[in-house]
Design an enzyme around this catalytic site. Structure first.
Site, PDB file in Angstrom:
ATOM      1  N   MET A  50      53.606  28.493  43.798  1.00  0.00           N
ATOM      2  CA  MET A  50      53.578  29.293  45.033  1.00  0.00           C
ATOM      3  C   MET A  50      54.904  29.138  45.754  1.00  0.00           C
ATOM      4  SD  MET A  50      49.806  28.370  46.494  1.00  0.00           S
ATOM      5  CE  MET A  50      48.376  28.230  45.410  1.00  0.00           C
ATOM      6  N   ASP A  60      39.786  33.108  38.574  1.00  0.00           N
ATOM      7  CA  ASP A  60      40.442  32.007  39.284  1.00  0.00           C
ATOM      8  C   ASP A  60      40.079  32.086  40.760  1.00  0.00           C
ATOM      9  OD1 ASP A  60      42.150  30.060  40.265  1.00  0.00           O
ATOM     10  OD2 ASP A  60      44.003  31.141  39.785  1.00  0.00           O
ATOM     11  N   MET A 116      52.492  32.712  41.613  1.00  0.00           N
ATOM     12  CA  MET A 116      52.235  33.466  42.851  1.00  0.00           C
ATOM     13  C   MET A 116      53.551  33.494  43.610  1.00  0.00           C
ATOM     14  SD  MET A 116      48.547  31.775  43.544  1.00  0.00           S
ATOM     15  CE  MET A 116      48.934  30.491  42.362  1.00  0.00           C
ATOM     16  N   MET A 122      41.630  37.714  40.101  1.00  0.00           N
ATOM     17  CA  MET A 122      41.501  36.696  41.152  1.00  0.00           C
ATOM     18  C   MET A 122      40.152  36.870  41.849  1.00  0.00           C
ATOM     19  SD  MET A 122      44.167  34.721  41.156  1.00  0.00           S
ATOM     20  CE  MET A 122      43.718  33.809  42.630  1.00  0.00           C
ATOM     21  N   SER A 178      42.654  23.795  37.369  1.00  0.00           N
ATOM     22  CA  SER A 178      43.837  23.909  38.219  1.00  0.00           C
ATOM     23  C   SER A 178      44.178  22.546  38.809  1.00  0.00           C
ATOM     24  CB  SER A 178      43.580  24.911  39.344  1.00  0.00           C
ATOM     25  OG  SER A 178      44.542  24.726  40.358  1.00  0.00           O
ATOM     26  N   ASP A 192      49.618  26.181  39.398  1.00  0.00           N
ATOM     27  CA  ASP A 192      49.819  27.231  40.401  1.00  0.00           C
ATOM     28  C   ASP A 192      51.184  27.109  41.050  1.00  0.00           C
ATOM     29  OD1 ASP A 192      47.213  28.654  40.514  1.00  0.00           O
ATOM     30  OD2 ASP A 192      46.467  26.634  40.967  1.00  0.00           O
ATOM     31  N   HIS A 247      45.998  24.517  34.354  1.00  0.00           N
ATOM     32  CA  HIS A 247      46.420  25.698  35.123  1.00  0.00           C
ATOM     33  C   HIS A 247      47.334  25.208  36.253  1.00  0.00           C
ATOM     34  CE1 HIS A 247      45.674  29.761  36.900  1.00  0.00           C
ATOM     35  NE2 HIS A 247      45.715  29.126  38.056  1.00  0.00           N
ATOM     36  N   HIS A 292      50.494  30.005  36.538  1.00  0.00           N
ATOM     37  CA  HIS A 292      50.074  31.124  37.391  1.00  0.00           C
ATOM     38  C   HIS A 292      51.117  31.268  38.491  1.00  0.00           C
ATOM     39  CE1 HIS A 292      46.889  32.714  40.501  1.00  0.00           C
ATOM     40  NE2 HIS A 292      47.768  33.632  40.153  1.00  0.00           N
TER      41      HIS A 292
END
Ligand code: DX5
Ligand code: ZN
Length: 219
Positions: free
Chosen positions: A34, A172, A65, A134, A7, A32, A30, A63
């Protein structure tokens, strides 16, 4: 097959190209996303992820979120992400969304927060290429691995086996040399590690260490 997906959440974001190059021996980066609504943190959106894809350094494992993945997730597939994972807790129509992502040529992942059960999804596993269990509450790097998620990983692995499907299980949150073996033992085969990789003196060596530890336990 053991897959390592570092990540970049806590890497040096002023030098994304340099940081991606450090992990180019991994399988994916990876990334993320958000939105400060689904999780209480804000990172980057489509333009930055697209720029990371376009460096061509390493395939991108996005990913998301975010709220409203039904609208946004297909756009990450269109941007060239190799894999697009959205949260079960956020999707209005997860099966339709999974199809939309696949139709755009990406692998599709379904993410489950630590307290979200796999059981409602057992009959629809075939819509997904990956289940992300998760192992922390999403939102921040550097948290501790939640051991209570381990039985869910095992139940997910046996459901995949019983259905005769070939689906990855990603973990993760809190993955390090100390925790990766138990995650692999319980059935995970795709490992995200943020602080363990970018906090290490030699990120590339850490990727190889994690890969070799997990490989001994992946079944
Ligand atoms: C957390 C993110 C993770 C995070 C992991 O919400 O989804 O990908 O970067 O960081 P570590 O490995 O430090 O727990
Ligand atoms: Zn993540």
């Amino acid at each position: 097959m053991t897959t390592i997906s570092p990540s970049i959440l806590n890497c040096d974001i002023a030098d994304l190209r340099g940081e991606l190059t450090k992990i180019k021996a991994a399988d994916y980066a990876h990334v993320d996303v958000m939105d400060n609504h689904f999780v209480p943190n804000l990172t980057w959106g489509l333009p930055v992820v697209e720029a990371v894809v376009n460096t061509g350094i390493i395939p991108v494992d996005a990913h998301l979120m975010i709220q409203n993945p039904d609208l946004w997730a297909p756009r990450y597939a269109e941007a060239g992400c190799a894999s697009v994972t959205f949260h079960a807790e956020a999707a209005a129509a997860p099966l339709r969304l999974a199809k939309e992502i696949r139709r755009r040529g990406a692998r599709v992942g379904l993410a489950l927060n630590p307290a979200t059960a796999i059981e409602p999804y057992i009959d629809v596993l075939g819509y997904f290429d990956m289940i992300l269990c998760m192992t922390v509450e999403p939102g921040f790097g550097g948290q501790s691995f939640i051991d209570e998620v381990l039985p869910k990983i095992a139940r997910t692995r046996s459901a995949i086996k019983n259905a005769g499907l070939d689906i990855s299980i990603q973990v993760d949150g809190g993955i390090s040399a100390k925790t990766i073996e138990k995650a692999a033992d319980f059935g995970a085969d795709v490992f995200v590690a943020g602080s363990a990789v970018f906090g290490a003196e030699d990120a590339a060596a850490q990727v190889e260490l994690l890969r070799s530890l997990a490989s001994k336990h992946t079944h």
